[in-house]
Design a protein around this motif. Sequence first.
Motif, PDB file in Angstrom:
ATOM      1  N   GLY A  27       0.816  -1.211   0.000  1.00 22.60           N
ATOM      2  CA  GLY A  27       0.000   0.000   0.000  1.00 22.60           C
ATOM      3  C   GLY A  27       0.847   1.258   0.000  1.00 22.60           C
ATOM      4  O   GLY A  27       0.588   2.197  -0.768  1.00 22.60           O
ATOM      5  N   ALA A  28       1.871   1.289   0.856  1.00 20.03           N
ATOM      6  CA  ALA A  28       2.765   2.446   0.909  1.00 20.03           C
ATOM      7  C   ALA A  28       3.549   2.588  -0.383  1.00 20.03           C
ATOM      8  O   ALA A  28       3.778   3.696  -0.867  1.00 20.03           O
ATOM      9  CB  ALA A  28       3.719   2.310   2.105  1.00 20.03           C
ATOM     10  N   LEU A  29       3.958   1.446  -0.948  1.00 15.89           N
ATOM     11  CA  LEU A  29       4.692   1.488  -2.219  1.00 15.89           C
ATOM     12  C   LEU A  29       3.843   2.130  -3.316  1.00 15.89           C
ATOM     13  O   LEU A  29       4.325   2.966  -4.088  1.00 15.89           O
ATOM     14  CB  LEU A  29       5.110   0.073  -2.618  1.00 15.89           C
ATOM     15  N   ALA A  30       2.568   1.739  -3.383  1.00 16.41           N
ATOM     16  CA  ALA A  30       1.679   2.317  -4.400  1.00 16.41           C
ATOM     17  C   ALA A  30       1.496   3.814  -4.181  1.00 16.41           C
ATOM     18  O   ALA A  30       1.488   4.598  -5.144  1.00 16.41           O
ATOM     19  CB  ALA A  30       0.325   1.602  -4.360  1.00 16.41           C
ATOM     20  N   LEU A  31       1.357   4.250  -2.921  1.00 19.08           N
ATOM     21  CA  LEU A  31       1.176   5.674  -2.629  1.00 19.08           C
ATOM     22  C   LEU A  31       2.416   6.484  -3.020  1.00 19.08           C
ATOM     23  O   LEU A  31       2.304   7.588  -3.560  1.00 19.08           O
ATOM     24  CB  LEU A  31       0.874   5.867  -1.141  1.00 19.08           C
ATOM     25  N   VAL A  32       3.598   5.940  -2.748  1.00 19.95           N
ATOM     26  CA  VAL A  32       4.839   6.623  -3.118  1.00 19.95           C
ATOM     27  C   VAL A  32       4.925   6.780  -4.632  1.00 19.95           C
ATOM     28  O   VAL A  32       5.305   7.845  -5.150  1.00 19.95           O
ATOM     29  CB  VAL A  32       6.065   5.862  -2.577  1.00 19.95           C
ATOM     30  N   ALA A  33       4.564   5.735  -5.367  1.00 18.95           N
ATOM     31  CA  ALA A  33       4.592   5.801  -6.834  1.00 18.95           C
ATOM     32  C   ALA A  33       3.612   6.858  -7.347  1.00 18.95           C
ATOM     33  O   ALA A  33       3.933   7.632  -8.255  1.00 18.95           O
ATOM     34  CB  ALA A  33       4.261   4.434  -7.425  1.00 18.95           C
ATOM     35  N   ILE A  34       2.410   6.910  -6.771  1.00 19.21           N
ATOM     36  CA  ILE A  34       1.404   7.892  -7.187  1.00 19.21           C
ATOM     37  C   ILE A  34       1.898   9.308  -6.912  1.00 19.21           C
ATOM     38  O   ILE A  34       1.765  10.211  -7.759  1.00 19.21           O
ATOM     39  CB  ILE A  34       0.068   7.629  -6.464  1.00 19.21           C
ATOM     40  N   LEU A  35       2.477   9.525  -5.741  1.00 14.36           N
ATOM     41  CA  LEU A  35       2.977  10.853  -5.382  1.00 14.36           C
ATOM     42  C   LEU A  35       4.127  11.279  -6.292  1.00 14.36           C
ATOM     43  O   LEU A  35       4.245  12.462  -6.640  1.00 14.36           O
ATOM     44  CB  LEU A  35       3.422  10.862  -3.916  1.00 14.36           C
TER      45      LEU A  35
END
Length: 383
Positions: A27-35
């Motif tokens: 989940g955190a990995l996906a958020l970092v990629a989106i940001l």
Amino acid sequence: MILRTFGWSFGVTGLGLVAALALGGPGALALVAILAVLEISLSFDNAVVNARVIERMSRFWQRMFLTAGIVIAVFGMRLAFPLLIVGVTAHLSPGEAIGLALNDPAEYGRRLHEAHPLIAAFGGMFLLMIFLDFVFEEREFAWLAWLERPLAKIGKLDQLSVVVALAVLLSATSVAASEPGGVLGAGVLGIVTYLLVNSLGKLFEAGGADSDDAGTVDSSAGRTVGNAVGRAGFFLFLYLEVLDASFSFDGVVGAFAISDDLLVIALGLGIGAMYIRSLTIFLVRRGTLNEYVYLEHGAHWAIGVLAAIMLIGLGHDVPEIVTGLIGLAFIGTAMLSSTLRNRRVAGAAGDGQDLARGTVLAGAPASSADPVGTLNTGTPGRN
């Protein structure tokens, strides 16, 4: 070329995604990629404007932009500066602001959002001054000629950009700001900061140019490297950092709509900031701005729209996706216009060469050593 320029960005991306996975899983990995994607889309026009400034800097200050500059961008503007803003507006000590961000990120995000009008006024006016100084100056090429040429003519009035910026600030403050006093002060500070940093950079750059007009040649690229060294290079570097801060303000505030984890936000925006810097160097080394002559125009019009959006944001929320798409639309349209222009120029040059060749052949004397001339003058040629 790609690996040499973007190598550090690829490495930081890998480390950042691994750190995000370790901190919060997929989940955190996906958020970092989106940001990271959000930051790149919001700041692409920043890279184009940065590239034009970077061209005037020496190799040393270009390296400083990629090394010390990225540290300032990630840890200063995207991590420490929001903490400072929250601390000042909420009357908290630095330790209390850090504790709030780590222990109660939702409240930290709310406090930062409350400070958004001040941030938007400062950043919006700084960006508006960049846009106005560009469109009020006569240039060799005009992209939106029906608008840019009249603006360049009226731009001959002294300090017109300052007058227009102050008028826009007063109008936006009176219409949209809930607390006009603080917003007005932040906007004036943005204008003063631009004038101070830009003027000092030009002053010291002119002094350096007097002693070394030619600059140096980058043997690896075959292009001239700027001669802004010493104090001139420092103030251009400082100008770029303030410009980066102005672009990052909205991204930092908007990031809390995606995540309230300060470390996730710092990782995502930091990766994006790294790519913007690498892209800036890529544009300089490839000479892209000289090849695509309208690209700089598109970037500045995108900056003007971003400044307007930030001022509208004094009283209304504007989704970050809108800001990013508008910027990319201007950049993409300017790139397309430049490509079409290059094709027209190449076609005209080819037609001119064909015409000149035909003229020479038609007037050339026939001889056995010139069978082409023999055929073109009507003299019987050889089979």
